[in-house]
Scaffold this motif. Structure first.
Motif, PDB file in Angstrom:
ATOM      1  N   PRO A 193      40.452  42.327  27.125  1.00  0.00           N
ATOM      2  CA  PRO A 193      40.465  40.931  27.571  1.00  0.00           C
ATOM      3  C   PRO A 193      40.873  40.795  29.038  1.00  0.00           C
ATOM      4  N   ILE A 194      40.199  39.903  29.735  1.00  0.00           N
ATOM      5  CA  ILE A 194      40.472  39.631  31.150  1.00  0.00           C
ATOM      6  C   ILE A 194      40.835  38.167  31.310  1.00  0.00           C
ATOM      7  N   THR A 195      41.960  37.913  31.970  1.00  0.00           N
ATOM      8  CA  THR A 195      42.382  36.558  32.315  1.00  0.00           C
ATOM      9  C   THR A 195      42.271  36.387  33.818  1.00  0.00           C
ATOM     10  N   VAL A 196      41.765  35.230  34.246  1.00  0.00           N
ATOM     11  CA  VAL A 196      41.625  34.949  35.675  1.00  0.00           C
ATOM     12  C   VAL A 196      42.345  33.649  36.001  1.00  0.00           C
ATOM     13  N   GLY A 197      43.166  33.678  37.040  1.00  0.00           N
ATOM     14  CA  GLY A 197      43.868  32.485  37.497  1.00  0.00           C
ATOM     15  C   GLY A 197      43.709  32.299  38.987  1.00  0.00           C
ATOM     16  N   GLY A 198      43.976  31.086  39.449  1.00  0.00           N
ATOM     17  CA  GLY A 198      43.890  30.787  40.870  1.00  0.00           C
ATOM     18  C   GLY A 198      42.689  29.927  41.198  1.00  0.00           C
ATOM     19  N   GLY A 199      42.917  28.712  41.665  1.00  0.00           N
ATOM     20  CA  GLY A 199      41.828  27.860  42.121  1.00  0.00           C
ATOM     21  C   GLY A 199      41.004  27.205  41.049  1.00  0.00           C
ATOM     22  N   ILE A 200      41.441  27.274  39.803  1.00  0.00           N
ATOM     23  CA  ILE A 200      40.695  26.632  38.712  1.00  0.00           C
ATOM     24  C   ILE A 200      41.184  25.194  38.609  1.00  0.00           C
ATOM     25  N   ARG A 201      40.334  24.265  39.019  1.00  0.00           N
ATOM     26  CA  ARG A 201      40.738  22.861  39.146  1.00  0.00           C
ATOM     27  C   ARG A 201      40.003  21.925  38.195  1.00  0.00           C
ATOM     28  N   SER A 202      39.078  22.473  37.420  1.00  0.00           N
ATOM     29  CA  SER A 202      38.271  21.621  36.542  1.00  0.00           C
ATOM     30  C   SER A 202      37.719  22.438  35.393  1.00  0.00           C
ATOM     31  N   VAL A 203      37.161  21.741  34.406  1.00  0.00           N
ATOM     32  CA  VAL A 203      36.489  22.413  33.293  1.00  0.00           C
ATOM     33  C   VAL A 203      35.311  23.223  33.815  1.00  0.00           C
ATOM     34  N   GLU A 204      34.640  22.696  34.827  1.00  0.00           N
ATOM     35  CA  GLU A 204      33.490  23.392  35.403  1.00  0.00           C
ATOM     36  C   GLU A 204      33.921  24.698  36.070  1.00  0.00           C
ATOM     37  N   ASP A 205      35.059  24.677  36.778  1.00  0.00           N
ATOM     38  CA  ASP A 205      35.586  25.909  37.371  1.00  0.00           C
ATOM     39  C   ASP A 205      35.900  26.930  36.283  1.00  0.00           C
ATOM     40  N   ALA A 206      36.506  26.475  35.202  1.00  0.00           N
ATOM     41  CA  ALA A 206      36.833  27.375  34.092  1.00  0.00           C
ATOM     42  C   ALA A 206      35.570  27.979  33.501  1.00  0.00           C
ATOM     43  N   ALA A 207      34.548  27.158  33.334  1.00  0.00           N
ATOM     44  CA  ALA A 207      33.280  27.640  32.772  1.00  0.00           C
ATOM     45  C   ALA A 207      32.661  28.710  33.665  1.00  0.00           C
ATOM     46  N   GLU A 208      32.751  28.513  34.977  1.00  0.00           N
ATOM     47  CA  GLU A 208      32.194  29.481  35.923  1.00  0.00           C
ATOM     48  C   GLU A 208      32.893  30.831  35.807  1.00  0.00           C
ATOM     49  N   VAL A 209      34.205  30.801  35.676  1.00  0.00           N
ATOM     50  CA  VAL A 209      34.981  32.040  35.542  1.00  0.00           C
ATOM     51  C   VAL A 209      34.657  32.735  34.221  1.00  0.00           C
ATOM     52  N   LEU A 210      34.518  31.965  33.158  1.00  0.00           N
ATOM     53  CA  LEU A 210      34.203  32.545  31.849  1.00  0.00           C
ATOM     54  C   LEU A 210      32.794  33.125  31.823  1.00  0.00           C
ATOM     55  N   ARG A 211      31.868  32.471  32.500  1.00  0.00           N
ATOM     56  CA  ARG A 211      30.502  33.014  32.579  1.00  0.00           C
ATOM     57  C   ARG A 211      30.469  34.341  33.322  1.00  0.00           C
ATOM     58  N   ALA A 212      31.411  34.519  34.258  1.00  0.00           N
ATOM     59  CA  ALA A 212      31.473  35.782  35.005  1.00  0.00           C
ATOM     60  C   ALA A 212      31.983  36.930  34.147  1.00  0.00           C
ATOM     61  N   GLY A 213      32.581  36.595  32.985  1.00  0.00           N
ATOM     62  CA  GLY A 213      33.036  37.640  32.066  1.00  0.00           C
ATOM     63  C   GLY A 213      34.484  37.565  31.656  1.00  0.00           C
ATOM     64  N   ALA A 214      35.220  36.609  32.213  1.00  0.00           N
ATOM     65  CA  ALA A 214      36.626  36.460  31.815  1.00  0.00           C
ATOM     66  C   ALA A 214      36.724  35.939  30.391  1.00  0.00           C
ATOM     67  N   ASP A 215      37.822  36.244  29.732  1.00  0.00           N
ATOM     68  CA  ASP A 215      38.074  35.764  28.371  1.00  0.00           C
ATOM     69  C   ASP A 215      39.009  34.559  28.353  1.00  0.00           C
ATOM     70  N   LYS A 216      39.866  34.464  29.392  1.00  0.00           N
ATOM     71  CA  LYS A 216      40.839  33.375  29.464  1.00  0.00           C
ATOM     72  C   LYS A 216      40.994  32.928  30.912  1.00  0.00           C
ATOM     73  N   VAL A 217      41.451  31.690  31.076  1.00  0.00           N
ATOM     74  CA  VAL A 217      41.755  31.184  32.418  1.00  0.00           C
ATOM     75  C   VAL A 217      43.228  30.789  32.468  1.00  0.00           C
ATOM     76  N   ALA A 218      43.868  31.088  33.593  1.00  0.00           N
ATOM     77  CA  ALA A 218      45.269  30.721  33.810  1.00  0.00           C
ATOM     78  C   ALA A 218      45.310  29.622  34.868  1.00  0.00           C
ATOM     79  N   ILE A 219      45.941  28.500  34.542  1.00  0.00           N
ATOM     80  CA  ILE A 219      45.946  27.344  35.441  1.00  0.00           C
ATOM     81  C   ILE A 219      47.381  26.913  35.714  1.00  0.00           C
ATOM     82  N   ASN A 220      47.696  26.712  36.986  1.00  0.00           N
ATOM     83  CA  ASN A 220      49.016  26.263  37.387  1.00  0.00           C
ATOM     84  C   ASN A 220      48.922  24.941  38.142  1.00  0.00           C
ATOM     85  N   THR A 221      48.494  24.979  39.409  1.00  0.00           N
ATOM     86  CA  THR A 221      48.513  23.806  40.286  1.00  0.00           C
ATOM     87  C   THR A 221      47.777  22.611  39.699  1.00  0.00           C
ATOM     88  N   ALA A 222      46.533  22.837  39.267  1.00  0.00           N
ATOM     89  CA  ALA A 222      45.727  21.723  38.762  1.00  0.00           C
ATOM     90  C   ALA A 222      46.313  21.131  37.495  1.00  0.00           C
TER      91      ALA A 222
END
Length: 253
Positions: A73-102
């Motif tokens: 499993p791969i988690t990606v965080g940083g700069g994810i500000r919307s559902v669309e951003d999360a979808a883009e990261v998941l399409r690249a192959g990530a399994d999870k997204v980590a969100i802080n600022t947004a």
């Protein structure tokens, strides 16, 4: 308990800092990810510290390359500000997204991501700094910006909004390699029923044993100790098993 390799990314480089500052280039993140996978790591965590729209394609390309020969499993965080951003990261192959600022600025994003992709995909990233004994404040922007928000209250609210996991980084301990903030970890694991990843501070095996005994930690994120070759993933797993820590047994698969 999962063993996670934390890899902070700037542009195309794996970097490492102290208390999220003073960044130093380490090398090619894909080469490190492949090495950690071959050594038996349970998960990979990529944190994009640039996280601008202009730079986003670079972290996406790193993730795409990683998924070609790394199958954990791969988690990606940083700069994810919307559902669309999360979808883009998941399409690249990530399994999870980590969100802080947004998530801090728009808490309902937690619910939106969890609803769209499942709570197991939504990792709430919390950067914590101690105010005084027993009290921590949530920060963002690599631990530079205050929120005035109590970490425990924010963790409980994030859980209620649908976060499936918490990535808990002690800014005070990060990169110092002198041990985790075990009091922080214990307070958060006591406050929420969802898995908590302890991040920030591991410099030797004793630090892992200390944080495990401090509370119900579901995972430990390691950076400094792996990137600088102080311990290998295999050595961490072997010594953890020898001490009775419930990590995955590679030889039994």
């Amino acid at each position: 308990m999962r063993l996670i390799a934390r890899m902070d990314i700037k542009s195309t480089h794996l970097i490492k800092g102290i208390q999220l500052e003073g960044l130093r280039k380490i090398g090619d993140p894909n080469e490190f990810a492949k090495k950690y996978y071959d050594d038996g790591i349970d998960e990979i965590l990529y944190m994009d510290i640039v996280a601008s729209l202009y730079e986003r394609t670079k972290i996406l390309n790193i993730v795409k390359r990683t998924t070609e020969d790394v199958f954990v499993p791969i988690t990606v965080g940083g700069g994810i500000r919307s559902v669309e951003d999360a979808a883009e990261v998941l399409r690249a192959g990530a399994d999870k997204v980590a969100i802080n600022t947004a998530a801090l600025k728009e808490p309902q994003l937690i619910s939106a991501v969890a609803k769209k992709f499942g709570s197991q995909c939504m990792v709430l990233s919390i950067e914590a700094k101690q105010n005084c004994p027993g009290s921590w404040e949530a920060y963002y922007d690599n631990g530079r910006e205050k929120t005035g928000m109590d970490v425990m209250e924010w963790a409980k609210r994030g859980c209620a909004l649908g976060a499936g996991e918490i990535l808990l980084t002690s800014v005070d301990c990060e990169g110092v390699a002198k041990g985790f903030d075990c009091h922080l970890v214990r307070a958060v694991t006591d406050a929420v029923p969802i898995p908590v990843i302890a991040s920030g501070g591991m410099g030797r095996m004793e630090h892992l044993f200390e944080v495990v005994s401090s509370g119900h930690v579901d995972a430990v994120a390691m950076a400094h100790v792996l990137h600088y070759g102080k311990l290998t993933v295999g050595e961490v797993r072997e010594q953890a098993l020898a001490k009775g820590v419930a990590v995955r047994r590679i030889d039994c698969e």
